[in-house]
Structures are given as C-alpha cells and as structure tokens.
Design a protein around this motif. Structure first.
Motif, PDB file in Angstrom:
ATOM      1  N   GLY A 275      12.101   2.084 -23.635  1.00  8.06           N
ATOM      2  CA  GLY A 275      13.212   1.216 -23.323  1.00  8.06           C
ATOM      3  C   GLY A 275      13.379   1.162 -22.049  1.00  8.06           C
ATOM      4  N   GLU A 276      12.673   1.737 -20.910  1.00  7.46           N
ATOM      5  CA  GLU A 276      13.005   1.430 -19.683  1.00  7.46           C
ATOM      6  C   GLU A 276      12.094   0.453 -18.781  1.00  7.46           C
ATOM      7  OE1 GLU A 276      12.212   5.523 -18.534  1.00  7.46           O
ATOM      8  OE2 GLU A 276      14.215   6.241 -19.321  1.00  7.46           O
ATOM      9  N   THR A 277      12.404   0.288 -17.499  1.00  8.36           N
ATOM     10  CA  THR A 277      11.414  -0.644 -17.020  1.00  8.36           C
ATOM     11  C   THR A 277      10.974  -0.002 -15.627  1.00  8.36           C
ATOM     12  OG1 THR A 277      13.343  -1.281 -15.516  1.00  8.36           O
ATOM     13  CG2 THR A 277      12.792  -2.366 -17.764  1.00  8.36           C
ATOM     14  N   ILE A 278       9.611  -0.397 -15.188  1.00 11.72           N
ATOM     15  CA  ILE A 278       8.875   0.039 -14.093  1.00 11.72           C
ATOM     16  C   ILE A 278       8.886  -1.038 -13.140  1.00 11.72           C
ATOM     17  CG2 ILE A 278       6.765   0.993 -13.392  1.00 11.72           C
ATOM     18  CD1 ILE A 278       6.254   2.016 -16.115  1.00 11.72           C
ATOM     19  N   ASP A 279       9.341  -0.581 -11.751  1.00 13.89           N
ATOM     20  CA  ASP A 279       9.322  -1.636 -10.746  1.00 13.89           C
ATOM     21  C   ASP A 279       7.833  -1.447 -10.177  1.00 13.89           C
ATOM     22  OD1 ASP A 279       9.361  -3.074  -8.433  1.00 13.89           O
ATOM     23  OD2 ASP A 279      11.407  -2.766  -8.116  1.00 13.89           O
ATOM     24  N   GLN A 280       6.843  -2.043 -10.551  1.00 15.06           N
ATOM     25  CA  GLN A 280       5.430  -1.764 -10.202  1.00 15.06           C
ATOM     26  C   GLN A 280       5.335  -2.163  -8.755  1.00 15.06           C
ATOM     27  OE1 GLN A 280       2.018  -2.735 -12.911  1.00 15.06           O
ATOM     28  NE2 GLN A 280       3.425  -4.384 -13.571  1.00 15.06           N
ATOM     29  N   LEU A 281       5.978  -3.186  -8.446  1.00 14.75           N
ATOM     30  CA  LEU A 281       5.593  -3.594  -6.952  1.00 14.75           C
ATOM     31  C   LEU A 281       6.323  -2.602  -6.014  1.00 14.75           C
ATOM     32  CD1 LEU A 281       4.402  -5.584  -5.007  1.00 14.75           C
ATOM     33  CD2 LEU A 281       6.527  -6.914  -5.276  1.00 14.75           C
ATOM     34  N   LYS A 282       7.389  -2.338  -5.979  1.00 16.94           N
ATOM     35  CA  LYS A 282       8.270  -1.116  -5.292  1.00 16.94           C
ATOM     36  C   LYS A 282       7.520  -0.041  -5.372  1.00 16.94           C
ATOM     37  CE  LYS A 282      12.543  -1.639  -4.729  1.00 16.94           C
ATOM     38  NZ  LYS A 282      14.251  -1.463  -4.785  1.00 16.94           N
ATOM     39  N   GLU A 283       6.855   0.492  -6.543  1.00 16.16           N
ATOM     40  CA  GLU A 283       6.446   1.881  -6.578  1.00 16.16           C
ATOM     41  C   GLU A 283       5.027   1.775  -5.812  1.00 16.16           C
ATOM     42  OE1 GLU A 283       6.035   3.596 -10.296  1.00 16.16           O
ATOM     43  OE2 GLU A 283       8.204   3.687 -10.742  1.00 16.16           O
ATOM     44  N   VAL A 284       4.175   0.402  -6.063  1.00 10.45           N
ATOM     45  CA  VAL A 284       3.128   0.499  -5.183  1.00 10.45           C
ATOM     46  C   VAL A 284       3.313   0.696  -3.637  1.00 10.45           C
ATOM     47  CG1 VAL A 284       1.259  -0.963  -4.489  1.00 10.45           C
ATOM     48  CG2 VAL A 284       1.538  -0.391  -6.945  1.00 10.45           C
ATOM     49  N   ILE A 285       4.244  -0.024  -3.205  1.00 11.90           N
ATOM     50  CA  ILE A 285       4.569  -0.069  -1.618  1.00 11.90           C
ATOM     51  C   ILE A 285       4.833   1.100  -1.231  1.00 11.90           C
ATOM     52  CG2 ILE A 285       6.347  -0.877  -0.069  1.00 11.90           C
ATOM     53  CD1 ILE A 285       6.117  -3.690  -1.313  1.00 11.90           C
ATOM     54  N   GLN A 286       5.813   2.204  -1.912  1.00 16.58           N
ATOM     55  CA  GLN A 286       5.949   3.535  -1.614  1.00 16.58           C
ATOM     56  C   GLN A 286       4.924   4.484  -1.792  1.00 16.58           C
ATOM     57  OE1 GLN A 286       9.072   4.216  -0.424  1.00 16.58           O
ATOM     58  NE2 GLN A 286       9.595   1.867  -0.679  1.00 16.58           N
ATOM     59  N   THR A 287       3.998   3.994  -2.653  1.00 14.80           N
ATOM     60  CA  THR A 287       2.839   5.024  -2.574  1.00 14.80           C
ATOM     61  C   THR A 287       1.831   4.724  -1.356  1.00 14.80           C
ATOM     62  OG1 THR A 287       2.820   5.079  -5.198  1.00 14.80           O
ATOM     63  CG2 THR A 287       0.777   5.730  -4.026  1.00 14.80           C
ATOM     64  N   ILE A 288       1.786   3.282  -1.161  1.00  8.98           N
ATOM     65  CA  ILE A 288       1.069   3.108   0.158  1.00  8.98           C
ATOM     66  C   ILE A 288       1.473   3.956   1.323  1.00  8.98           C
ATOM     67  CG2 ILE A 288       0.409   1.207   1.783  1.00  8.98           C
ATOM     68  CD1 ILE A 288       0.529  -0.648  -0.504  1.00  8.98           C
ATOM     69  N   LYS A 289       2.920   3.766   1.521  1.00  9.23           N
ATOM     70  CA  LYS A 289       3.414   4.613   2.662  1.00  9.23           C
ATOM     71  C   LYS A 289       3.257   6.115   2.690  1.00  9.23           C
ATOM     72  CE  LYS A 289       7.252   1.231   3.203  1.00  9.23           C
ATOM     73  NZ  LYS A 289       8.724   0.991   2.858  1.00  9.23           N
ATOM     74  N   LYS A 290       3.353   6.667   1.396  1.00 15.00           N
ATOM     75  CA  LYS A 290       3.287   8.141   1.311  1.00 15.00           C
ATOM     76  C   LYS A 290       1.900   8.639   1.123  1.00 15.00           C
ATOM     77  CE  LYS A 290       7.791   8.354  -1.139  1.00 15.00           C
ATOM     78  NZ  LYS A 290       8.605   8.663  -2.336  1.00 15.00           N
ATOM     79  N   ASN A 291       0.901   7.758   0.394  1.00 21.36           N
ATOM     80  CA  ASN A 291      -0.506   8.396   0.056  1.00 21.36           C
ATOM     81  C   ASN A 291      -1.442   6.926   0.041  1.00 21.36           C
ATOM     82  OD1 ASN A 291      -2.738   9.475  -0.945  1.00 21.36           O
ATOM     83  ND2 ASN A 291      -2.010   9.543  -3.128  1.00 21.36           N
ATOM     84  N   PRO A 292      -1.555   6.606   1.311  1.00 18.23           N
ATOM     85  CA  PRO A 292      -2.640   5.186   1.615  1.00 18.23           C
ATOM     86  C   PRO A 292      -3.863   5.394   0.934  1.00 18.23           C
ATOM     87  CG  PRO A 292      -2.087   6.570   3.474  1.00 18.23           C
ATOM     88  CD  PRO A 292      -1.255   7.260   2.684  1.00 18.23           C
ATOM     89  N   ASP A 293      -4.459   6.892   0.743  1.00 16.68           N
ATOM     90  CA  ASP A 293      -5.706   7.051   0.044  1.00 16.68           C
ATOM     91  C   ASP A 293      -5.703   6.837  -1.313  1.00 16.68           C
ATOM     92  OD1 ASP A 293      -6.728   6.973   2.813  1.00 16.68           O
ATOM     93  OD2 ASP A 293      -6.731   9.127   2.796  1.00 16.68           O
ATOM     94  N   SER A 294      -4.711   6.729  -1.875  1.00 17.96           N
ATOM     95  CA  SER A 294      -4.671   6.573  -3.500  1.00 17.96           C
ATOM     96  C   SER A 294      -5.264   5.484  -4.055  1.00 17.96           C
ATOM     97  CB  SER A 294      -3.113   6.294  -3.831  1.00 17.96           C
ATOM     98  OG  SER A 294      -2.939   6.198  -5.367  1.00 17.96           O
ATOM     99  N   ARG A 295      -6.050   5.812  -5.128  1.00 15.83           N
ATOM    100  CA  ARG A 295      -6.961   4.883  -5.541  1.00 15.83           C
ATOM    101  C   ARG A 295      -6.028   4.385  -6.961  1.00 15.83           C
ATOM    102  NH1 ARG A 295     -10.820   9.067  -4.422  1.00 15.83           N
ATOM    103  NH2 ARG A 295     -10.337   9.810  -6.735  1.00 15.83           N
ATOM    104  N   ARG A 296      -4.825   4.442  -6.978  1.00 18.76           N
ATOM    105  CA  ARG A 296      -3.928   3.825  -8.086  1.00 18.76           C
ATOM    106  C   ARG A 296      -2.997   2.968  -7.518  1.00 18.76           C
ATOM    107  NH1 ARG A 296      -2.605   9.768 -11.072  1.00 18.76           N
ATOM    108  NH2 ARG A 296      -5.014  10.238 -11.278  1.00 18.76           N
ATOM    109  N   LEU A 297      -3.312   1.970  -6.384  1.00 20.86           N
ATOM    110  CA  LEU A 297      -2.391   1.250  -5.917  1.00 20.86           C
ATOM    111  C   LEU A 297      -2.407  -0.114  -6.687  1.00 20.86           C
ATOM    112  CD1 LEU A 297      -3.200   2.149  -2.128  1.00 20.86           C
ATOM    113  CD2 LEU A 297      -1.306   2.699  -3.518  1.00 20.86           C
ATOM    114  N   ILE A 298      -2.117  -0.141  -7.939  1.00 19.10           N
ATOM    115  CA  ILE A 298      -2.379  -1.319  -8.727  1.00 19.10           C
ATOM    116  C   ILE A 298      -1.231  -1.922  -9.415  1.00 19.10           C
ATOM    117  CG2 ILE A 298      -3.441  -1.759 -11.021  1.00 19.10           C
ATOM    118  CD1 ILE A 298      -5.650   0.171 -10.499  1.00 19.10           C
TER     119      ILE A 298
END
Length: 318
Positions: free
Chosen positions: A160-183
């Motif tokens: 019953g919660e929500t995920i802000d996919q776009l915001k989370e992906v942008i934060q991951t790019i900043k913290k872990n740019p080599d991630s293969r989960r930027l989806i």
C-alpha cells in the motif's frame, strides 16, 4: 547527412519493404516487424527529425508532465498540448454521463466523413474547455489513469505504499553510477486495466561510462511515422536532464523496439518524408541555474539551430 536521422529513415524503408501485414487494435491495419534498434550519439546533436517538422514544445511539455507524476490532461491543455486528448475524450463519450451526438469510432469516422469531422471537432472543443474550466469534470474525465507519470513517480506496492522510481534512480546514479539497476518501469500488469492506453515505452535503463550518461528504452509498440519521432526526442531530452542534475555529459540514446509498425494510412506520408534530405541536427539548451530535474519548467528548455522541412500531417489511430 545526419547519421542519427538516417537510422530512422532506414527503419522506415525496412518496414515498408519487409514488414508483415497485420491487423491492430484500432482497426486501421499496419505493416510491422518485430525487433529493431537505433543508436543516437547525443554528442552529435539533439535527435529531433529534420525531414519533417516535429513540435518540440509538445515533446518537452509531455515529458515534464511525466516527470511531475501528473496523469491528467489539464496540464497539457494549459500548455496547448493536445497529444493525449483522444484517449481522455474516448473515456468521456463512452461514459454514462455523455449525452451528445454519437461519437463511436470517432478516430476513423473523422477521417472519412467531413460532416462528422466537423461535429467531432465541435465536441472535442467543448470537452477541452470543460477540462480546463471545470475542476470536477477534469478530475473525472481529464484523468488517464495509472499512466506513465504515476508509474514513474508513484508505483504502487503490495504494502500500500508508493515508490518514486525516477527519484530513486537519479539518487543511485549519483551514489553508485556503476549500478546495473538503473531502471524505471512503466509496465505494471496490475494497473493495465485502469490505463487509458497501456504504456508503449515500457521501461528504460541508464548507464554511466567515462563521465557520460546513456539511456536505453524498450518500447513494446511503436507507431513509426507519428509516435517514434516523439519518443526519440523525449528520451533524449530526459537523458540530458538527468545528466545535467548528476553532473555528467550525455552519451547515447538507444531505442529498442518490439512491434515497430507503419499504419497503412501513413504510407504516402512516409514515402514523402523519405524523399527529403536530412539537415543538421539542432542543439539543446538547458537553464544552468536549475539543478534538479524536478525543478524544470518549459521556459528552462530550448533548441537552437532547428531548421526542418515542413510538417507532414497524418491521422492518429486511437
């Protein structure tokens, strides 16, 4: 000649020559092939087609609409953007509250019958006016359901919660740019029945290499003449915006297609476009003072050097 645009023109030729005749949801008919890919080097210019004029302001306002998480056409209408009107209008004229003239199968009928088309345009104008002026009506009939913006910014979970996919992906790019989960995924099977149109561009993935941000889109279904030029420019713009926030240069936009098709009533328009010579690609300019993707407005985005061939009109299949 632009290598980027040549890929698109080659796809048009390939589908016209090798595509399979198929029926479709709209009843219009297509020639189609399954599986295609185009790669656009964003360092070589912004990939907005020049062999026909593409309305960049519509692309930009639609993308900002997605980014805001909005799913109501009122925002689009406020920016003179009519590209989602038909799907909202369809919900209205098929509702129990509609008591106007018969609008069944309006997409095809408006192309074939001038008298009906005049009636349809009149009803569409009334519909748009009510969405802009009547809050209650807009909430009921300007709403398109759980389409792109909702999935990008407020994906519903089983808890019953929500995920802000776009915001989370942008934060991951900043913290872990080599991630293969930027989806980011827009294809949520549970929500498909509540969408005015199930997502054609179903998921995208970012990739960082040598200080450059690339993006690959998987698009399950692509209207090559009308839709795909918009999709190319939209995701190229998204890549530029995310790269800007993350302090990266842009790399490539890779466009992977499932069912790539040309509608039979677009054949002549495609052939006319294929007879034109591509021009130099334009350049994109972003407001350097804006740091976050989520802070951008229309006045913060512009193109320079766009000098395309004239518009080629074609009907939308709804």
């Amino acid at each position: 000649m632009s290598k980027s645009e040549q890929q698109y023109l080659d796809l048009c030729r390939h589908v016209l020559k090798e595509g399979t005749k198929k029926e479709d949801r709209t009843g219009t008919g297509t020639v189609s092939l399954f599986g295609a890919q185009m790669r656009f080097n964003l360092q070589e210019g912004f990939p907005l087609l020049t062999t026909k004029r593409i309305p960049f302001r519509l692309i930009a306002s639609e993308l900002l609409w997605f980014i805001k998480g909005d799913t109501n056409i009122r925002y689009l209408l406020q920016h003179n953007n009519n590209i989602w009107n038909e799907w909202a209008f369809k919900n209205w004229v098929e509702s129990k509250d509609y008591n106007g003239p018969d609008m069944s199968n309006f997409g095809l009928r408006s192309q074939q019958d001038e008298e009906f088309n005049a009636l349809y345009q009149e009803q569409m104008d009334l519909f748009k006016q009510r969405v802009l002026e009547d809050d209650k009506f807009a909430a009921a009939y300007g709403e398109l359901g759980d389409v792109y913006g909702r999935q990008w910014r407020a994906w519903k979970t089983s808890a019953g919660e929500t995920i802000d996919q776009l915001k989370e992906v942008i934060q991951t790019i900043k913290k872990n740019p080599d991630s293969r989960r930027l989806i980011v995924s827009a294809w949520n099977p549970e929500d498909i029945p509540s969408m005015a149109l199930p997502p054609c561009h179903t998921m995208f993935q970012f990739y960082v290499s040598e200080g450059r941000l690339s993006c690959q889109l998987y698009q399950r279904s692509g209207d090559i003449f009308l839709g795909i030029p918009f999709n190319i420019a939209s995701y190229a713009l998204l890549t530029h915006l995310v790269a800007h926030e993350c302090g990266l240069e842009v790399g490539e936009f890779i466009h992977t297609l499932g069912d790539a098709h040309i509608y039979v009533n677009h054949f002549e328009q495609v052939k006319a476009q294929l007879g034109r010579e591509p021009k130099e690609l334009p350049s994109l300019k972003l407001n350097e003072e804006k740091q976050s993707v989520f802070d951008f407005d229309m006045e913060d985005i512009s193109l320079t050097g766009y000098d395309p061939h004239p518009t080629i009109k074609a009907p939308v299949a709804v």
